[in-house]
Scaffold this active site. Sequence first.
Site, short mmCIF file in Angstrom:
data_model
loop_
_atom_site.label_atom_id
_atom_site.label_comp_id
_atom_site.label_asym_id
_atom_site.label_seq_id
_atom_site.Cartn_x
_atom_site.Cartn_y
_atom_site.Cartn_z
N PHE A 107 0.84 -1.20 0.00
CA PHE A 107 0.00 0.00 0.00
C PHE A 107 0.88 1.25 0.00
CE2 PHE A 107 -2.51 -3.20 2.31
CZ PHE A 107 -3.74 -3.12 1.67
N ASP A 108 0.48 2.25 -0.76
CA ASP A 108 1.01 3.59 -0.59
C ASP A 108 0.28 4.18 0.62
OD1 ASP A 108 2.08 6.19 -1.03
OD2 ASP A 108 0.37 6.73 -2.28
N GLY A 109 0.79 5.29 1.16
CA GLY A 109 0.17 5.88 2.35
C GLY A 109 -0.90 6.90 2.02
N PHE A 121 -0.82 -0.90 -4.56
CA PHE A 121 -1.83 0.15 -4.67
C PHE A 121 -1.18 1.52 -4.48
CE2 PHE A 121 -4.26 -3.54 -3.06
CZ PHE A 121 -5.29 -3.59 -3.99
N ASP A 168 -1.73 6.05 -5.55
CA ASP A 168 -2.56 7.07 -6.20
C ASP A 168 -1.77 7.87 -7.21
OD1 ASP A 168 -2.29 10.13 -4.43
OD2 ASP A 168 -1.09 8.34 -4.04
#
Length: 312
Positions: free
Chosen positions: A178-180, A291, A293
């Site tokens: 995961f990105d933060g 993942f 954004d």
Amino acid sequence: MAEPESTVINTNVKQKDPSEALVIAVTTRAIFNLEEEHKLYLEKGKEEYARHQQANQDKPLPPGTAFAFIQAVQYVNEKILESNPAEKDLFDILVLSNNSPESGVRIINSAKHYGLEISKFCFVSDEDSTQYLKSHRVKLFLSADRTDVCNALRRGVSAALVFQQEVQAPSTPLRVVFDGDAVLFSDETDQVFREQGLEGAVQYERAMKAVPMGEGPLKAFAMHLGKIRKKFSQEKAPIRTYLVTARSGQDMGIRAIKTLREWGLAIDEAFFMSGAPKGPILAQIQPHIFFDDGLHNIQGAQDVGVPSAWVP
């Protein structure tokens, strides 16, 4: 709410209880490589596409970007049931498709060919198939269509856009990165960064360090993943989760770690990249899905053959 036009239950698979399971919905173009067929659909229309699919119904489709992820999820289910055959907190996979049931036979046959444990195939004629996600209690939706993903996020379902790419199938256990900001966490700091630059963002984080960050679009999915992960000891867990964020560890990492602690979400490893490219560390981790954004990070992941999903 109306049911999808046609839901095919896969009787070869033990059906899960959707009120307990972590339900993941994938579209056909996310799980299989249907790029040629999709081109045919765009150029020649629905009928020509349906004819092609029916004529090739016994020819398995090649794996798509989310294929290895679904296989790894299946492996986790096997490990859970080995330790507790009565366990209901499992992954449940359903395929959501705009195909008609007739042209969807190829999809069902392909899943069977690869031994994929997909419990339901939902063939939906509506333009917006995401209206059925809530009724199936979907916790994560993966699609190759941006409009679908945006609609799902608006409906409050964790969702991400999968780009078709050649994927090397990594080995087990299931590895999720995961990105933060704007993925696990809200985009509040991103907004400060856009308006006031790095210095402003650092000052904001220092001022807010005692306050947990807001929830991001993938928090609910990550929490359920973490709940399944807790069924196993650290050494034997068939799931590994990672945080790979552009934040710097020194100034902006503390709040991220405190937030995860506040949520009770255990992450196996965290990497604070201070804005450095994520590709090299992702190549090392070899996740089943990443993942983020940021489209530049997705591109960097694709360059090293990592299956990626964009959270717009």
